[in-house]
Scaffold this motif. Structure first.
Motif, PDB file in Angstrom:
ATOM      1  N   LYS A 128       0.850  -1.191   0.000  1.00 51.50           N
ATOM      2  CA  LYS A 128       0.000   0.000   0.000  1.00 51.50           C
ATOM      3  C   LYS A 128       0.886   1.241   0.000  1.00 51.50           C
ATOM      4  O   LYS A 128       1.810   1.340   0.805  1.00 51.50           O
ATOM      5  N   PRO A 129       0.593   2.207  -0.881  1.00 52.23           N
ATOM      6  CA  PRO A 129       1.345   3.463  -0.805  1.00 52.23           C
ATOM      7  C   PRO A 129       1.003   4.190   0.490  1.00 52.23           C
ATOM      8  O   PRO A 129      -0.122   4.110   0.984  1.00 52.23           O
ATOM      9  N   ILE A 130       2.002   4.876   1.042  1.00 59.43           N
ATOM     10  CA  ILE A 130       1.799   5.544   2.324  1.00 59.43           C
ATOM     11  C   ILE A 130       2.515   6.894   2.304  1.00 59.43           C
ATOM     12  O   ILE A 130       3.532   7.057   1.646  1.00 59.43           O
ATOM     13  N   GLU A 131       1.933   7.862   3.001  1.00 62.06           N
ATOM     14  CA  GLU A 131       2.551   9.175   3.208  1.00 62.06           C
ATOM     15  C   GLU A 131       2.511   9.492   4.687  1.00 62.06           C
ATOM     16  O   GLU A 131       1.485   9.305   5.343  1.00 62.06           O
ATOM     17  N   PHE A 173       6.033   2.811   0.803  1.00 57.33           N
ATOM     18  CA  PHE A 173       5.091   1.700   0.758  1.00 57.33           C
ATOM     19  C   PHE A 173       5.055   0.987   2.093  1.00 57.33           C
ATOM     20  O   PHE A 173       6.072   0.882   2.782  1.00 57.33           O
ATOM     21  N   LYS A 174       3.875   0.500   2.427  1.00 51.32           N
ATOM     22  CA  LYS A 174       3.705  -0.335   3.611  1.00 51.32           C
ATOM     23  C   LYS A 174       3.639  -1.772   3.123  1.00 51.32           C
ATOM     24  O   LYS A 174       2.786  -2.118   2.297  1.00 51.32           O
ATOM     25  N   LEU A 175       4.549  -2.604   3.603  1.00 54.20           N
ATOM     26  CA  LEU A 175       4.606  -3.997   3.191  1.00 54.20           C
ATOM     27  C   LEU A 175       3.525  -4.806   3.899  1.00 54.20           C
ATOM     28  O   LEU A 175       2.899  -4.331   4.849  1.00 54.20           O
ATOM     29  N   THR A 176       3.317  -6.034   3.468  1.00 49.09           N
ATOM     30  CA  THR A 176       2.273  -6.874   4.053  1.00 49.09           C
ATOM     31  C   THR A 176       2.555  -7.217   5.507  1.00 49.09           C
ATOM     32  O   THR A 176       1.636  -7.479   6.265  1.00 49.09           O
ATOM     33  N   ASN A 177       3.831  -7.188   5.927  1.00 45.41           N
ATOM     34  CA  ASN A 177       4.148  -7.483   7.329  1.00 45.41           C
ATOM     35  C   ASN A 177       4.079  -6.242   8.211  1.00 45.41           C
ATOM     36  O   ASN A 177       4.392  -6.291   9.390  1.00 45.41           O
ATOM     37  N   GLY A 178       3.678  -5.081   7.642  1.00 44.53           N
ATOM     38  CA  GLY A 178       3.499  -3.863   8.407  1.00 44.53           C
ATOM     39  C   GLY A 178       4.687  -2.920   8.380  1.00 44.53           C
ATOM     40  O   GLY A 178       4.593  -1.801   8.874  1.00 44.53           O
ATOM     41  N   GLU A 179       5.817  -3.365   7.846  1.00 45.28           N
ATOM     42  CA  GLU A 179       6.991  -2.499   7.781  1.00 45.28           C
ATOM     43  C   GLU A 179       6.814  -1.449   6.689  1.00 45.28           C
ATOM     44  O   GLU A 179       6.144  -1.681   5.685  1.00 45.28           O
ATOM     45  N   ILE A 180       7.431  -0.288   6.891  1.00 44.17           N
ATOM     46  CA  ILE A 180       7.322   0.818   5.945  1.00 44.17           C
ATOM     47  C   ILE A 180       8.676   1.029   5.285  1.00 44.17           C
ATOM     48  O   ILE A 180       9.707   1.064   5.951  1.00 44.17           O
TER      49      ILE A 180
END
Length: 130
Positions: free
Chosen positions: A42-45, A111-118
């Motif tokens: 997921k894109p994240i800001e 991006f936010k990875l599936t394991n929650g890391e950014i």
């Protein structure tokens, strides 16, 4: 028939075969690792203040969240997190002066990875309103 020569040849054959098997790479470990599912990223800001920068371990703390910095080469393309200041000058983790960025308000895009890391793509310094 000379059994000593036969035994020596068989022993030499198994020694060479064993040595050859030990020198061959085993790729099974590479296939057992989990890959990145780019469709689920997921894109994240994040618009917050940099609280800490660890240049050696390649991460920073922004808005109480750990954000990893990337730096890798894929073929002839290089991918790395870019630090952009107010004037538009870009620097990277290899030439970053952490003291210049610590405590500054930034906009982190990544991006936010599936394991929650950014993972950060760009870190842009923004002017604080006064």
């Amino acid at each position: 028939m000379n059994y000593t020569n036969l035994f020596r040849n068989i022993l030499l054959f198994f020694f060479v075969l064993g040595l050859g098997l030990m020198l061959c790479p085993n790729n099974a470990a590479a296939f057992s690792k989990k890959g990145i599912d780019f469709d689920r990223m997921k894109p994240i800001e994040i618009n917050a203040v940099i609280q800490d920068i660890n240049v050696n371990k390649k991460y920073l703390i922004v808005g109480e969240q750990k954000v990893y910095l990337i730096e890798f080469k894929l073929g002839s393309d290089e991918y790395r997190s870019a630090f952009v200041d107010e004037r538009g000058d870009t620097s990277y983790i290899t030439s970053l002066r952490a003291s210049k960025w610590r405590g500054k308000r930034v906009l982190v895009r990544g991006f936010k990875l599936t394991n929650g890391e950014i993972v950060a793509g760009t870190i842009k310094k923004i002017r604080s309103r006064r």
